[in-house]
Design a protein around this motif. Structure first.
Motif, mmCIF file in Angstrom:
data_model
loop_
_atom_site.group_PDB
_atom_site.id
_atom_site.type_symbol
_atom_site.label_atom_id
_atom_site.label_comp_id
_atom_site.label_asym_id
_atom_site.label_seq_id
_atom_site.Cartn_x
_atom_site.Cartn_y
_atom_site.Cartn_z
ATOM 1 N N GLY A 35 0.885 -1.078 0.343
ATOM 2 C CA GLY A 35 0.390 0.188 -0.003
ATOM 3 C C GLY A 35 0.774 1.050 0.188
ATOM 4 N N GLY A 36 -0.147 2.657 -0.225
ATOM 5 C CA GLY A 36 0.401 3.757 -0.439
ATOM 6 C C GLY A 36 0.809 4.420 -2.053
ATOM 7 N N ARG A 51 3.005 12.449 -12.356
ATOM 8 C CA ARG A 51 4.031 11.777 -11.599
ATOM 9 C C ARG A 51 4.647 11.716 -9.718
ATOM 10 N N GLN A 52 4.379 10.606 -9.570
ATOM 11 C CA GLN A 52 4.850 10.533 -8.443
ATOM 12 C C GLN A 52 6.062 10.187 -8.479
ATOM 13 N N TRP A 53 6.854 9.859 -7.155
ATOM 14 C CA TRP A 53 8.759 9.635 -7.209
ATOM 15 C C TRP A 53 9.445 9.945 -5.912
ATOM 16 N N GLY A 54 10.346 9.183 -5.515
ATOM 17 C CA GLY A 54 10.658 9.489 -4.170
ATOM 18 C C GLY A 54 10.235 8.726 -2.776
ATOM 19 N N GLY A 55 10.501 9.599 -2.225
ATOM 20 C CA GLY A 55 9.863 9.669 -0.807
ATOM 21 C C GLY A 55 10.032 7.865 -0.314
ATOM 22 N N GLY A 56 9.629 6.837 0.784
ATOM 23 C CA GLY A 56 9.493 5.953 1.019
ATOM 24 C C GLY A 56 8.317 5.584 1.733
ATOM 25 N N THR A 74 4.027 6.152 4.612
ATOM 26 C CA THR A 74 3.903 6.405 3.244
ATOM 27 C C THR A 74 4.304 7.950 2.659
ATOM 28 N N SER A 75 5.629 8.150 1.692
ATOM 29 C CA SER A 75 5.382 9.754 1.056
ATOM 30 C C SER A 75 5.765 9.490 -0.611
ATOM 31 N N ALA A 76 5.729 11.094 -1.242
ATOM 32 C CA ALA A 76 6.047 10.506 -1.655
ATOM 33 C C ALA A 76 6.186 12.008 -2.627
ATOM 34 N N THR A 77 7.164 12.766 -3.652
ATOM 35 C CA THR A 77 6.527 13.440 -4.751
ATOM 36 C C THR A 77 6.160 13.985 -5.619
ATOM 37 N N GLN A 118 2.437 12.656 1.819
ATOM 38 C CA GLN A 118 2.680 11.838 3.210
ATOM 39 C C GLN A 118 0.975 11.792 3.784
ATOM 40 N N MET A 119 1.297 10.217 4.198
ATOM 41 C CA MET A 119 0.382 9.778 4.834
ATOM 42 C C MET A 119 0.831 8.755 5.998
ATOM 43 N N ASN A 120 -0.005 9.249 7.251
ATOM 44 C CA ASN A 120 0.574 8.693 8.585
ATOM 45 C C ASN A 120 -0.923 7.502 8.878
#
Length: 286
Positions: free
Chosen positions: A106-107, A185-190, A200-203, A273-275
């Motif tokens: 997920g994420g 486009r979502q990229w990077g994150g983790g 989960t996070s992304a740019t 960002q999602m926590n």
């Protein structure tokens, strides 16, 4: 060290022998490479769409056979064809493998689905197999045909279907796969997870100028579709946020926070960002 010259036929034979040695596993029977053909018999019926071309096959063992083909259909059309055909034959895609196919547990999905040109899916006949693994990919040129790999797996031990019925898929599975908006486009994150929390996070890069509320609404719809209930929200440039609540399959209570931040000084670029956190049930506390 000198080496005598070899004929083209001898070179091909040597390359073939080298390839088989490299592909062989210790103590297993010798594998077979079949150029332009399939084995005389297959362990189960495999449907084929119109216009396919056989490239060859690799028989690692009677229980593990790889078929290589070219097809006219796009990768998405290949996956759709096998989904329809295999489901009609009583096969299914295990839920845990479906979630992993989209984005592990997920994420934020770190790709642009409109540009993604490779697809894969696994079908199972039962919890111990057999299994059919389908992968399809195409290069950047529209004129290129789709390269398809069909893995036929009938092993009694080590089948990709064996662990697909596990109920526990990790806390991060509570966060649904979150796709970017059209043209984004979502990229990077983790991200990461433990027994009581996940993140989960992304740019996010977007092609066309938009607004924070519109972007936030795009992700809100996906979270609501996955069963999360919104408990609060707000938007003040450059930040949009929302809070969420979910009851999992064990009726455990989870809270989530979603944030969307416009990166200062950079147009059409955002930080996502999602926590989520386990909070139990307040009714059970004094």
């Amino acid at each position: 060290m000198t080496q005598s010259s070899s004929s083209p036929e001898e070179n091909i034979a040597q390359l073939r022998e080298l390839a088989l040695r490299l592909l062989a596993r210790p103590f297993d029977p010798p594998p077979r490479l079949l150029a332009g053909s399939f084995p005389a018999s297959l362990p189960f019926d495999v449907p084929m769409p119109d216009g396919y071309q056989i490239i060859g096959s690799f028989v690692r063992a009677p229980e593990e056979i790889l078929l290589l083909l070219d097809m006219d259909q796009s990768p998405a059309e290949v996956i759709a064809f096998y989904t329809q055909q295999m489901q009609a034959r009583g096969w299914y895609e295990p839920d845990i493998l479906r979630r992993q196919r989209h984005h592990q547990e997920g994420g934020f999905i770190l790709m642009n689905p409109a540009q993604y040109r490779a697809s894969h899916i696994t079908f199972c006949k039962g919890q111990r197999g057999p299994a059919l693994l389908v992968s399809a990919s195409r290069g950047q040129e529209e004129s290129e045909r789709t390269q398809v790999r069909l893995n036929l797996d009938t092993r009694s031990h080590g089948s990709p279907c064996m662990h697909s019925s596990e109920i526990f898929m990790g806390v991060r599975a509570l966060i649904p796969p979150l796709e970017p908006p059209f043209g984004g486009r979502q990229w990077g994150g983790g991200g990461g997870s433990d027994s009581e929390s996940a993140s989960t996070s992304a740019t996010l890069d977007v092609e066309h100028k938009t607004t924070l509320p519109l972007l936030a609404a795009h992700y809100t719809r996906q979270l609501e579709h996955a069963g999360w209930q919104r408990t609060g929200e707000g938007s003040t440039e450059p930040l949009a946020w929302s809070t969420w609540e979910l009851r999992d399959t064990q009726n455990e209570r989870w809270m989530g926070v979603f944030t969307l931040l416009e990166v200062p000084g950079m147009e059409q670029k955002y930080s996502l960002q999602m926590n989520i956190h386990w909070v139990g049930d307040k009714a059970s506390y004094p």
